[in-house]
Each structure stands twice: as C-alpha cells, then as structure tokens.
Design an enzyme around this catalytic site. Structure first.
Site, PDB file in Angstrom:
ATOM      1  N   ILE A 157       9.789  50.666  16.960  1.00 27.87           N
ATOM      2  CA  ILE A 157       9.009  49.676  17.899  1.00 27.87           C
ATOM      3  C   ILE A 157      10.309  48.595  18.382  1.00 27.87           C
ATOM      4  O   ILE A 157      10.014  48.254  19.399  1.00 27.87           O
ATOM      5  CB  ILE A 157       8.149  48.836  17.015  1.00 27.87           C
ATOM      6  CG1 ILE A 157       6.994  49.892  16.574  1.00 27.87           C
ATOM      7  CG2 ILE A 157       7.455  47.629  17.865  1.00 27.87           C
ATOM      8  CD1 ILE A 157       6.057  49.270  15.628  1.00 27.87           C
ATOM      9  N   ARG A 236       3.935  41.815   9.805  1.00 25.39           N
ATOM     10  CA  ARG A 236       3.092  41.348   8.693  1.00 25.39           C
ATOM     11  C   ARG A 236       3.008  39.962   8.690  1.00 25.39           C
ATOM     12  O   ARG A 236       4.076  39.596   8.377  1.00 25.39           O
ATOM     13  CB  ARG A 236       3.218  42.196   7.241  1.00 25.39           C
ATOM     14  CG  ARG A 236       2.897  43.731   7.531  1.00 25.39           C
ATOM     15  CD  ARG A 236       1.315  43.832   7.427  1.00 25.39           C
ATOM     16  NE  ARG A 236       1.034  45.487   7.521  1.00 25.39           N
ATOM     17  CZ  ARG A 236       0.711  46.182   8.598  1.00 25.39           C
ATOM     18  NH1 ARG A 236       0.727  45.608   9.886  1.00 25.39           N
ATOM     19  NH2 ARG A 236       0.335  47.325   8.144  1.00 25.39           N
ATOM     20  N   GLU A 265      -5.061  36.507   6.557  1.00 28.09           N
ATOM     21  CA  GLU A 265      -5.480  37.249   7.459  1.00 28.09           C
ATOM     22  C   GLU A 265      -6.891  37.779   7.130  1.00 28.09           C
ATOM     23  O   GLU A 265      -7.114  38.575   6.328  1.00 28.09           O
ATOM     24  CB  GLU A 265      -4.649  38.497   7.845  1.00 28.09           C
ATOM     25  CG  GLU A 265      -5.102  39.097   9.273  1.00 28.09           C
ATOM     26  CD  GLU A 265      -3.834  40.035   9.849  1.00 28.09           C
ATOM     27  OE1 GLU A 265      -4.292  41.340   9.762  1.00 28.09           O
ATOM     28  OE2 GLU A 265      -2.644  39.626   9.893  1.00 28.09           O
ATOM     29  N   HIS A 284      -4.471  40.655  15.452  1.00 23.71           N
ATOM     30  CA  HIS A 284      -3.834  41.755  14.903  1.00 23.71           C
ATOM     31  C   HIS A 284      -4.076  42.896  15.716  1.00 23.71           C
ATOM     32  O   HIS A 284      -4.756  43.967  15.222  1.00 23.71           O
ATOM     33  CB  HIS A 284      -4.258  41.853  13.055  1.00 23.71           C
ATOM     34  CG  HIS A 284      -3.363  42.969  12.655  1.00 23.71           C
ATOM     35  ND1 HIS A 284      -2.859  42.858  11.493  1.00 23.71           N
ATOM     36  CD2 HIS A 284      -2.584  44.071  12.961  1.00 23.71           C
ATOM     37  CE1 HIS A 284      -2.339  43.867  10.857  1.00 23.71           C
ATOM     38  NE2 HIS A 284      -1.749  44.584  11.871  1.00 23.71           N
TER      39      HIS A 284
END
Length: 325
Positions: A157, A236, A265, A284
């Site tokens: 990524i 994260r 979260e 998210h």
C-alpha cells in the site's frame, strides 16, 4: 452429501454467501451489533470453519471451545484480533485477504492527503452553510507540489501511495523495518524514523499493528514534526496515542491530521478530537468500495473452503500449518 458446519460472525456479500451456503451448514449472526461472545462460543462447539469480518477476538479461549475447527478465514488484510500463535499451536490455518485491497486503500489514503491539504470538507461546509457570498473568507489549503511526503511502512500500500505522490510532484522519503531494494524505482529515499519526522511536510503511516508499532506516534514524535506538518493515519488507530494527537492539534504543534482509523473505534460523537477545527476523520473506509469488498469476500471464501477441504489456503498467514499436512 454432508455439509461442513460453519459460523459467520456477520453476513458477507451475497455472491460470496451463496458460495458458502452451497457447501456448508451455516450459522450466521445477522444483527447490527457484534455477536455476543457467549453465542459465538456456543455456535463454535461443533463448527469446522469460522468466517470472520474482523469483529471478534480469536484467542486461546475461543479456540479451546472449538475442538472441530479446521480453518479460520477473515475478510480483511489486518489480523491484530487473531492470536496467530494460538492458531498455529492447534494446527489451524488462518487466511486473510492481502493484495486485493492495495489500490483501493491507496486511493483512500491519498484522498485523505489531498482533502486535508486543500481543506475540501471545510470548503464544502463553507458553501453549504451559505457563506459563499464572496471569496474573502474561503478556506485556504497548502500545495503538494515540491513538498516532502514521509511514508512510514513501505509495503504494497505504501508503494501504491508513493506512485500517486510521485505523479503530484512530491518528494518521497520513507521509513521501513528494512530498506526496499526497489526504492529507486519509486524515487523514494530511505531515512531513519527520526529524520522522517523532522523532514516531512506530510506524514502517512501505513504500518501494521503489532507490539512494536502500538503507540508508535505519541507526544515525543509529534514534538519532532514540523509545526506545519500534516499527519495521516490509514493503518490502525492504536498506532497513535489519541490523547497526544489531540494535544498536538489543539496546541498547533502540528497543523492538521486526517484519519481513517481511530483509537477507540468507532469514535464517540462527543470525543474531544471532533471539537477541533484541524482534523478530518473517515469511518475506517480504506477498502470500502463495492468491487474491493466483493473481492475480499471471495478470497476469504476461497480460504474457508480450502481449509474445510484440507487443501492449501490461497492466502495463509501461518503457512507452517497450512494444508496439506
């Protein structure tokens, strides 16, 4: 033909669900809230497969209540909710969904960078609130071209983000556990973590959550950034000390933050971060496109069905116990 007994912690996409139901006797939690632990443990007593969307903790306690379990498949690339060592000790292969979400997550990550730099959501609020009477009070952003982007975690990524950044004329530096031998292709310069904090105009973190990365960005790290720095977290939430980030933004120790993940979260509507004017938060959604979530679901089903049939999982995190044994 006898069907395999499988537990799903949440419904998955219709085509993927149909594939599971063709081969399996399914117990699926369909309520909006997460499946209660007691229900999950009861369902797993005779289950041969577990299909998770990342919303349950798979640990020694859970596995001890699932003596027939052959495979755990999860429709996500991250697996910090999975005790891999416990799965390995019980010779249960665990499959995730790497690769299929790389470009989508890179799109979202770079979108956060662009939106933060040009204050897109503040501009929308400005227009929507009827303040666009003149151009005197419009929100001002900052340029990307010629600035330095620091990427923490140059995996697949990170490389995909670097390609996008290169097209925008950003200078790219990065920090990784090890230097990439292909970084010349990306025109990215490997630097020490502290140097990255000092030099970067924009910092993107894409490291997986581990004992080493938990709390990686705290008060000390924010203090070493430029006061004009923009911080983007698409990895994260627990990689960042939320209280330290709040103080850094409130005191303008750094200029701005854009987050797709938070700790805790989900973030409560009255959380102090949401009172700040220099932050953008998305819920998210890194992989949340129709195409990518479908691909993730099908790869997770591939892993599940392979494990049930004692065949090699296409994407196995603990390959020493992958089938065939």
């Amino acid at each position: 033909m006898t069907k395999f007994k499988v537990v799903l912690t949440k419904e998955t996409w219709p085509a993927a669900m149909e594939r599971i139901e063709q081969h399996c006797e399914v117990k699926c939690w369909k309520e909006a809230e997460p499946i209660p632990r007691t229900v999950l443990l009861e369902w797993l007593k005779d289950a041969e497969g577990l299909f998770s969307t990342g919303d349950v903790k798979v640990d020694e306690d859970l596995l001890s209540n699932a003596p027939q379990l052959r495979v755990v498949a999860q429709s996500s690339v991250g697996y910090d909710n999975i005790d891999i060592d416990a799965c390995t000790r019980r010779e249960i292969p665990f499959g995730n969904t790497p690769g299929v979400l790389v470009e989508t997550t890179a799109d979202l990550t770079f979108t956060l960078l662009l939106s933060a730099a040009r204050r897109i959501h503040e501009c929308w609020d400005f227009v929507k609130s009827g303040n666009w009477a003149s151009n005197n009070n419009i929100p001002y952003g900052v340029d990307l071209f010629g600035k330095t982007l620091g990427i923490v975690g140059m995996g697949d990524i990170g490389c995909a983000v670097a390609r996008r950044a290169k097209a925008c004329g950003l200078n790219i530096i990065y920090y990784n556990r090890t230097r990439r031998m292909d970084d010349h292709v990306l025109e990215a310069r490997y630097v020490d973590f502290r140097d990255l904090l000092h030099e970067s105009d924009f910092i993107i973190t894409l490291v997986p959550l581990s004992n080493q990365s938990r709390g990686m960005f705290g008060a000390e790290e924010f203090a070493q950034m430029k006061s004009s720095a923009y911080f983007i977290n698409a990895a994260r939430g627990s990689i960042v000390n939320t209280e330290a980030l709040y103080e850094a933004l409130k005191s303008k120790q750094i200029a701005y933050a854009a987050l797709d993940v938070t700790d805790p979260e989900p973030l409560a509507g009255d959380h102090p971060l949401l009172s700040l004017p220099n932050i953008l938060i998305t819920p998210h959604v890194g992989s949340a496109t129709y195409e990518t979530r479908n691909r993730m679901a099908h790869l997770a089903v591939d892993n599940l069905l392979a494990g049930l049939g004692r065949l090699a999982l296409p994407a196995c995190v603990n390959p020493t116990v992958n089938y065939p044994k």
